[in-house]
Design an enzyme around this catalytic site. Structure first.
Site, PDB file in Angstrom:
ATOM      1  N   LYS A 221       0.779  -1.445   0.216  1.00  0.00           N
ATOM      2  CA  LYS A 221       0.113   0.055   0.372  1.00  0.00           C
ATOM      3  C   LYS A 221       1.095   1.413  -0.106  1.00  0.00           C
ATOM      4  O   LYS A 221       2.059   1.167   0.261  1.00  0.00           O
ATOM      5  CB  LYS A 221      -1.040  -0.508   1.394  1.00  0.00           C
ATOM      6  CG  LYS A 221      -2.153  -0.928   0.442  1.00  0.00           C
ATOM      7  CD  LYS A 221      -3.384  -0.807   0.389  1.00  0.00           C
ATOM      8  CE  LYS A 221      -3.998  -1.456   0.377  1.00  0.00           C
ATOM      9  NZ  LYS A 221      -5.007  -1.762   0.976  1.00  0.00           N
ATOM     10  N   ARG A 255      -4.868 -10.261   3.549  1.00  0.00           N
ATOM     11  CA  ARG A 255      -5.677 -10.217   2.882  1.00  0.00           C
ATOM     12  C   ARG A 255      -3.408  -9.665   1.115  1.00  0.00           C
ATOM     13  O   ARG A 255      -3.878  -8.744   1.778  1.00  0.00           O
ATOM     14  CB  ARG A 255      -6.218  -8.880   2.417  1.00  0.00           C
ATOM     15  CG  ARG A 255      -6.610  -9.046   1.079  1.00  0.00           C
ATOM     16  CD  ARG A 255      -7.630  -8.270   0.343  1.00  0.00           C
ATOM     17  NE  ARG A 255      -8.865  -8.230  -0.381  1.00  0.00           N
ATOM     18  CZ  ARG A 255      -8.003  -6.893  -1.581  1.00  0.00           C
ATOM     19  NH1 ARG A 255      -6.706  -5.816  -1.753  1.00  0.00           N
ATOM     20  NH2 ARG A 255      -8.998  -6.610  -3.159  1.00  0.00           N
TER      21      ARG A 255
END
Length: 272
Positions: A221, A255
């Site tokens: 991210k 995830r």
């Protein structure tokens, strides 16, 4: 108490965290997308072999500044991917990553997908809340505020607003008739500053108040590569570090794009 969900008519207990493998069936995801059928099959096979419990399939990129796929484009992409996955791995639990009711219906009714993963907390598609209640499949509820909180919002206020958001959305789900399992996703990267993302990670344990599994979607991210001045491809070490913190804070599901490092993280923490 250890959280559980019902998956494939069996109880999945999170006494040990599990891994959800990301399969981006898109041409424009911010990291690691697959469209070629052979590559997709290999990617899914590798993820399962490396220890993934759930395969998460998405057909519409939600990266910042992306142009969303049309509804038909998204349905076409997920249908092509699910055709392949269900043919070769009929029993693998599949999560459908979408914020559209029609896509969730297609994935569940035609391909027997097991989980709805909605980054929008049913706020983009007006039909989605009703659809979730009709389908009664485990639902991943993500923190997705209407507007970002200002960067200078006090820490306690920011965290209180996150908890309030989840309390209100869980009530909306139950009021709509949804009786299934809810998984809590703090929504890392969505409508939050880098600092707010880090604050949320370091206080992830607060979400345990909802007695639901917590999903941490931290893989590659921008909350890592931007402050480090790197690209998404460069921050696997940062992802592993963050996943370690997430587990220590109570995460039940990681995830990720790379399954093997996440499995090693889980096993190493178990040994320790």
């Amino acid at each position: 108490m250890t959280p559980t969900i019902i998956l494939k008519n069996k109880i999945l207990s999170f006494d040990t965290p599990v891994v959800m493998a990301i399969i981006n069936a898109t041409p424009d995801s911010f990291y690691a997308h697959v469209q070629d059928s052979d590559k997709l099959l290999k990617c899914v096979g590798n993820a399962i072999a490396e220890g993934a419990t759930i395969i998460d399939v998405g057909g519409c990129s939600t990266r910042p500044d992306s142009t969303p796929a049309t509804e038909q484009e998204e349905i076409s992409r997920i249908s092509a991917a699910l055709d392949i996955i269900r043919k070769h791995y009929p029993e693998v639990p599949i999560s459908i990553d979408t914020y559209r009711a029609s896509v969730a219906c297609k994935a569940i009714l035609d391909y027997d997908c097991d989980i709805i993963n909605d980054i929008s907390a049913f706020s983009i598609d007006n039909d989605f809340l009703h659809t979730i209640a009709e389908l009664q499949r485990p639902y991943i509820l993500s923190h997705y505020p209407a507007e970002p909180l200002p960067e200078d919002t006090p820490d306690d206020t920011f965290l209180a607003e996150v908890l309030k958001f989840f309390a209100e959305r869980i009530k909306a789900l139950r009021d709509a008739g949804f009786n299934g399992d809810i998984i809590i996703d703090p929504g890392f990267g969505f409508k939050k500053s880098v600092r707010q993302n880090h604050l949320l990670l370091n206080n992830l344990h607060l979400l345990k108040t909802f007695n639901a599994p917590i999903l941490a979607g931290l893989s590659h991210k921008s909350m890592f590569y931007r402050p480090l001045g790197l690209t998404p491809a460069d921050v696997l070490p940062a992802t592993i570090t963050a996943n370690t913190i997430a587990i220590q804070q109570g995460a039940s599901i990681l995830r990720v794009h790379e399954v093997a490092p996440a499995i090693q993280t889980i096993k190493t923490l178990n040994y320790l």
